[in-house]
Design an enzyme around this catalytic site. Sequence first.
Site: not given
Ligand code: GLC
Length: 743
Positions: A258
């Site tokens: 993430d």
């Molecule tokens: C965020 C989210 C994830 C998302 C990523 C990119 O913090 O937790 O679901 O796809 O970062 O934005």
Amino acid sequence: MIAAALTVANPVLREDNIPQIVSLLTLEEKAAILVGCGSTAFDGIGRNDVGVKGSAGATHAIPRLGIPSIVFADGPAGLRIDPTREGTDKTFYCTGFPIGTMLASTWNPELVEEVGRAMGNEVLEYGVDVLLGPGVNIHRNPLCGRNFEYFSEDPLLAGFIAAAYIDGVQSNGVGTSIKHFAANNQELNRLHNDARVSERALREIYLRAFEIAVRKAQPWTLMTSYNYINGVHASESPWLLTEVLRDDWGFQGTVVTDWGGGYDTAAQIHAGNDLIQSGSDSRYHALINAVREGRLSMEDVDACVTRALQLIVKTPRFRGYSFSDAPDLEAHATVCRNAADEGMVLLKNKGALPAGPGGVTALLGVTSYSFIAGGTGSGDVHRPYVVDLQQGLSDAGFTLDAPLDEFYRGYMEDEAWRCKMIDGNNSWVIDRERPIEVVPSGLIKAAAESADRAFITFGRVFGEGKDRDLHYSYHLQDNELRLLRETAAAFHARGKKVTVILNIGGVVDMQGWQDLADAILVCWQPGEEGGHSVAATLSGEVNPSGRLPMTISKAYEYEPSAANFPRVFEDKPFNYSFYRRLEGNKKDYTVKDVDYTDYEEGIYVGYRYFGTYAPKHVAYPFGYGLSFTSFRWSEMSVDTIDESYRVTVEVKNTGKVAGKDVVELYVSAPGRDMDKPARELKAFAKTPLLQPGESCTVELFVPVESLASWDEAAGRWSLERGRYRFIAARHAADRGIRKRLTI
Ligand code: GLC
């Protein structure tokens, strides 16, 4: 000539020469492939302008070997990129589809695949390679801020819906990223919270939806979660990413963190977390130093680089696809509409619906004039428009009570301005300011005379980065209750009906007010066409066929996880997903539900708990949903084909209007070898549209191995011998029609 002969041209990346390319890459180049380009701005969401403006992340290109940069973008309810760009008046809006919870409420994988196909076409035509969805985390507790992005409390429903979504998106030749792996079930302190979960609960509940989707649909990528699991960070866990995901399940794709997830880059690469997104210089140098200092082996790095290149060679960018920047948003709006139509859940209907469009309708509730298409955070979408209920009803030929309509239009103009001033242009805003509910008492009394019926919409919006507040978000507020009470009193005094529409991202309290409503329609957050879908359902043009993908309990306190979930307090600063990093990244475990969360309820989540231990605490059961017609089931048969049970049920439409029904197949196990829930969903099927009097035979397959439970002592799945009950039911609390069989 000699010079020319000496400078042998570098080979360029092809699908069939990855090992050779890996052998030619320097350590710095390998680190540049694994660690992303970083966020070019941070308005709360990691955003990236490499490749596509306003996408989420990108990898570095290595031009000398023909390795392009590839682009990742959110999100589960539709592609999220900047809708406008400097230097052109062309726009880049994306279709805002219904939220994940609503897609699951359709119980229709075929329809969800269609949504995926349309969504994936926008990913392709706007030049993105991987869509960061679907989100499949289990609805462990109704207050989790991101439940709207997720599908269900049940891993089988979530897994099959996710697989259909992935198939649809990937049919365009672009990738998905099933997320967040795993046990990311609260937003409070999400980057640092330690989810303490038994292996049985992990295997049977929290990993299960990922397992079903990985085995069925092979998502190109999988995104690890921010949190720890039993003391080990998800993105740093060899058990999770190599032993379970790859060795047990046969995942062939690429693992991505993430955004900003995890801490120890070397541990992530060693565990098999291939891509570090969104990436930063410090992570890049951490990787290189770890190799140089012997803390990370080159073969671990090469394994990740190999999987990164295996992803890259599949992408449109690598294939040189010339994207149009002009997907057919109109055609996709129709797909969005169809999915919203089938995701509506009719919870109550005492002679109120279908209604109209004839006669006069009193439309109340600020949300009727400001529909919520989806949730906030990375799961938001820059939609071309949102149809609210006022417009949807008017387009469907409803005549609205004029004085009320005039009042709300005027009031909402001021409120829209006030909300905009508060929210500003930050798309990330979690606590999006909502119009304040008002009670136009005089107009209500007058409308009760002049109108034939009342529709009231209540809305709830929440999102990534913060869990919901029990008082303000889960419960209805005093002014909302007053509005409903005064409307019910005035209209019921004249024998007229009141319908409540819930435009919500997740469960709200029902007990405090449901008796005042003659009908209750849950339209979730239905995407950009919401107002049209709700109007069509209220008028009967569409016959609702949605079913609840979670249990609605009679009180929050009855929730099995209520004792082990953070309580968010509006007046406390400590409500967001920021994490409590101690010196040297040490993990602290001092604060319950913040630094760590005990999943004390184990596998007893949702109906598995309520059906086994507290059936009387259920307001509306998992799988529940009404129709404007009636169905009769008969002729249930069970036989075996290969390693599966084949169950057939005859479904007949015995009512006066066409409709679709859902057969939910639950299994009740003997429960002697180990404790078992009263029943568990093992298959489901939605019928095609059945005309009045028409029948169809529904066929459901239950693989024998899917009846096994995880035996913690033995560390494997075990199938209990004995007498099982197969139950074809309308919902988790429905006795249904049954067949006994012995395994
Ligand atoms: C965020 C989210 C994830 C998302 C990523 C990119 O913090 O937790 O679901 O796809 O970062 O934005």
